[in-house]
Design a protein around this motif. Sequence first.
Motif, short mmCIF file in Angstrom:
data_model
loop_
_atom_site.label_atom_id
_atom_site.label_comp_id
_atom_site.label_asym_id
_atom_site.label_seq_id
_atom_site.Cartn_x
_atom_site.Cartn_y
_atom_site.Cartn_z
N THR A 48 -4.46 5.56 -11.80
CA THR A 48 -4.81 4.33 -11.09
C THR A 48 -6.25 3.93 -11.40
OG1 THR A 48 -3.25 4.87 -9.32
CG2 THR A 48 -4.96 3.26 -8.80
N ILE A 86 -1.67 0.72 -9.65
CA ILE A 86 -0.85 1.65 -8.88
C ILE A 86 0.48 1.92 -9.58
CG2 ILE A 86 0.43 1.95 -6.71
CD1 ILE A 86 -1.93 0.38 -5.38
N GLY A 125 -0.93 4.66 -12.11
CA GLY A 125 -0.60 5.84 -11.32
C GLY A 125 0.82 6.32 -11.54
#
Length: 191
Positions: A90, A110, A114
């Motif tokens: 992220t 995200i 991530g």
Amino acid sequence: MTPETILSICLGIGLSASVGFRVFLPLFALSLAAHFDVWQLNESWAWIGGIPALITLGVATLVEICAYFIPYVDNLLDSIAVPLAALAGTAVMLSTVADLSPVTTWALAIIAGGGTAAAVAGTSGTTRLASTATTGGMANPVVSTLETGTSVVMSTLSIFVPIVAVVIVVIILLIIFKLFIRLKRKKSPVG
């Protein structure tokens, strides 16, 4: 969307996948790239190119690489690697994406950053766990060498040829998906 924005997204995705193999190595590579003006980071992330970050990330990279060559310690590291990789993926995406709204940047960071890092780290940890179970940890250094090498190659490609890195990430994610489907079929009872 400008070509620079597309390249910055590709860089972020490539480095995020690399984070899934080694958390600190891609961050160190990004720090080197920023320090030597190979890649410009967002203003709020420019500190990554500074000497203190370069030294800190370099030391962390060396420690992480060495620790992964110790059987059973590598499994312990894997237990924290997935959440740490998701955070680092992220952060990498946040630091590299240029010219997008904050909402879009955070969503990309995200999900693509991530998520990619966590998927790769989870698969990597599972591979090492299987290696430990089947070889008593004797093959783990080989797995670690392959992961470190992949992280180096992915980090380098991400910085210098980001579009190629994204193509490789897609291939890696397809392989992970196929392995997941195959494992799921093996576990499901025959009805």
